[in-house]
Design an enzyme around this catalytic site. Sequence first.
Site, PDB file in Angstrom:
ATOM      1  CE  LYS A  23      -2.336  -0.608   3.779  1.00  0.00           C
ATOM      2  NZ  LYS A  23      -1.843  -1.906   4.255  1.00  0.00           N
ATOM      3  CB  ILE A  38       5.116   0.599  -3.184  1.00  0.00           C
ATOM      4  CG1 ILE A  38       6.278   0.157  -2.277  1.00  0.00           C
ATOM      5  CG2 ILE A  38       5.581   0.774  -4.616  1.00  0.00           C
ATOM      6  CD1 ILE A  38       7.445   1.109  -2.246  1.00  0.00           C
ATOM      7  CE  LYS A  84     -16.112 -16.639  -4.500  1.00  0.00           C
ATOM      8  NZ  LYS A  84     -17.298 -16.389  -5.323  1.00  0.00           N
ATOM      9  CD  GLN A 104     -15.871 -11.968  -6.404  1.00  0.00           C
ATOM     10  OE1 GLN A 104     -16.950 -12.277  -5.935  1.00  0.00           O
ATOM     11  NE2 GLN A 104     -15.290 -12.670  -7.354  1.00  0.00           N
ATOM     12  CE  LYS A 150     -14.954 -14.301 -11.288  1.00  0.00           C
ATOM     13  NZ  LYS A 150     -14.254 -15.571 -11.202  1.00  0.00           N
ATOM     14  CB  CYS A 188      24.047   5.868  14.167  1.00  0.00           C
ATOM     15  SG  CYS A 188      23.409   6.674  15.635  1.00  0.00           S
ATOM     16  CG  LEU A 189      25.859   0.513  17.300  1.00  0.00           C
ATOM     17  CD1 LEU A 189      26.017   1.062  18.710  1.00  0.00           C
ATOM     18  CD2 LEU A 189      24.969  -0.718  17.331  1.00  0.00           C
ATOM     19  N   GLY A 190      27.447   2.325  13.997  1.00  0.00           N
ATOM     20  CA  GLY A 190      28.596   1.947  13.172  1.00  0.00           C
ATOM     21  C   GLY A 190      29.784   2.842  13.488  1.00  0.00           C
ATOM     22  CD  GLU A 242      23.770   1.478  22.871  1.00  0.00           C
ATOM     23  OE1 GLU A 242      24.509   2.173  22.137  1.00  0.00           O
ATOM     24  OE2 GLU A 242      22.682   1.003  22.476  1.00  0.00           O
ATOM     25  CG  HIS A 281      20.482   7.370  11.069  1.00  0.00           C
ATOM     26  ND1 HIS A 281      20.661   6.012  11.049  1.00  0.00           N
ATOM     27  CD2 HIS A 281      20.502   7.735  12.376  1.00  0.00           C
ATOM     28  CE1 HIS A 281      20.783   5.572  12.283  1.00  0.00           C
ATOM     29  NE2 HIS A 281      20.694   6.587  13.119  1.00  0.00           N
ATOM     30  CD  GLU A 308      20.395   5.516   7.429  1.00  0.00           C
ATOM     31  OE1 GLU A 308      21.435   6.219   7.338  1.00  0.00           O
ATOM     32  OE2 GLU A 308      20.064   4.944   8.486  1.00  0.00           O
TER      33      GLU A 308
HETATM   34  N1  GLN Z   1      22.491   2.930  20.288  1.00  0.00           N
HETATM   35  C1  GLN Z   1      23.256   4.054  19.878  1.00  0.00           C
HETATM   36  C2  GLN Z   1      22.802   5.344  20.552  1.00  0.00           C
HETATM   37  O1  GLN Z   1      21.761   5.398  21.126  1.00  0.00           O
HETATM   38  C3  GLN Z   1      23.236   4.216  18.376  1.00  0.00           C
HETATM   39  C4  GLN Z   1      21.883   4.578  17.840  1.00  0.00           C
HETATM   40  C5  GLN Z   1      21.746   4.365  16.362  1.00  0.00           C
HETATM   41  O2  GLN Z   1      22.547   3.652  15.737  1.00  0.00           O
HETATM   42  N2  GLN Z   1      20.731   4.945  15.774  1.00  0.00           N
HETATM   43  O3  GLN Z   1      23.485   6.333  20.492  1.00  0.00           O
END
Ligand code: GLN
Length: 536
Positions: free
Chosen positions: A20, A22, A193, A196, A227, A382-384, A405, A507, A509
């Site tokens: 839905k 898309i 069906k 329908q 139909k 981020c966590l990366g 964390e 982020h 992305e």
């Molecule tokens: N857990 C980490 C934090 O709170 C990273 C969060 C995340 O990757 N969006 O800072």
Amino acid sequence: MINLSKYIVVTGGVVSSIGKGITSASIGRILRSYGVNVTAIKIDPYLNWDSGTLNPYQHGEVYVTDDGMECDLDLGHYERFLDVGLSGKANITTGKVYSSVIEKERKGEYLGSCVQIIPHITDEIKLMIRDIAKQTKAEVVMVEVGGTVGDIESQPFIEALRQFSHEEGHDNCMFVHVTYVPYLKAAKEFKTKPTQHSTKELRGLGINPDMIVCRSELLLDSKLKEKIAHFCDVSIDAVINTPDAHSIYEVPLTMYSENVGDYIINRLKIDAPDKADLYDWSQIVEDLKIEAPKVKIGVVGKYIELEDAYISIREALKHAGADNKVKVDIDWIKADNDYNLDLLSQYDGLLIPGGFGERGIGGKIEAVKYAIKNKIPIFGICLGLHAMAIAIAQLNGESEANSTEFDKDTPCPVIDMMEEQKKINNMGGTMRLGAYPCKIAEGTIAYEAYKETEVSERHRHRYEVNNEYKDFLIDSGVVISGTSPDDFLVEMIELKDHPWFLGCQFHPEFKSRPNDTHPIFKSFIKAAKDHKEHKF
Ligand code: GLN
């Protein structure tokens, strides 16, 4: 009241996950290509106030808007297809509706009344939808109702929209019902069906759909469409078929070829040219079809069983592939498995996505160390970025380096909770969320990519590089390429003597579009291509 906006309500039947989101985004894209100003709303009939506290395994990625709302991933589809920025208010949940009504009741705004689902909840829903229309001044507002018609949770929304269509008038509101038409291999036939029945269910709630969008594995023929038109009481030209597509970006083109544009423009009496200009969009679809050369990207994450958990990353990588004229093959590597690190040698680039909690962090840190030693391009989000800082510290003599964390008492907290976060107890909507400016240092990969000294990016985190370890990290080869404008927060890191190593606290992305790839993703895939061609 003068009607400024027209509304297209999208409901779903038969099964969930039929697309839905898309479909709504594609209709929006078609109308945008007529030059119509479109916005979109997603209704999520769950009680959570927002998606922030939902496990990605349940509803996929949590999408973050500029204004810092943690939203359903469909908002990502809308932003990518419509190429607009949405407010978090565009995600209406049962939680938000009821909270608002209860707040008004406490203030005495309904004094003397018994507060009920009809009219108070339904009025609130209508108000929230009209608020978005007013704010955005959109000519057309797409309103997608999550879930499947017949769910108890969505009934107040369906009822509100039934009332709404009468209030707005026939020319200003229409309903599109998205269903699934299964193909039974044994009988060698499609079955109408379920469509329908689900249309009947919708009509039982007082809504006659104007258009039925039939999702199917294969193409439906005109007899089947007839139909469906006959049994569901819609005109034959309003039975639209969207068979499975190679790429989600093809769906607007398929729907346009089924005359969806014409039908809607006439049905809603929209003042628009005769034809939509989908040339640029079809170019994007062509570029995305590239099959060779390929680059292989390994994403080392923890929610990999459900690809929707990283949907914006997947899309951004696709955009970047098309931009670099390569096909991006993605392997999802489960960070908490004891995976064989040597397998990472097959990748032209590694990506460590964001995440929460300890599970999988060890596998991510090891992947970073592998990429450092073997000079594989690596991108941390981020966590990366946290995994990157920890790995660098560990490789430079601080074997116990960690984030608080994962270990509150670590002797070497290279990553620590941000000061302002330490006083917060509630979990919902309390992270550092949404768009913040980031200052970019010249002479870095980040600057090469952005070609700007200040950018705006979206955040969602509680932890940050600990400034007490900034000098240690710099002495260990780290280049701080992005900071908050006051220089206090580390927003981007890179590594000397490595071909492409970049971590960002935000982020990126969420801001990549098929027609406007995010510069960092573009640069990353370029680096992966160079790595493959042994250019480093
Ligand atoms: N857990 C980490 C934090 O709170 C990273 C969060 C995340 O990757 N969006 O800072």
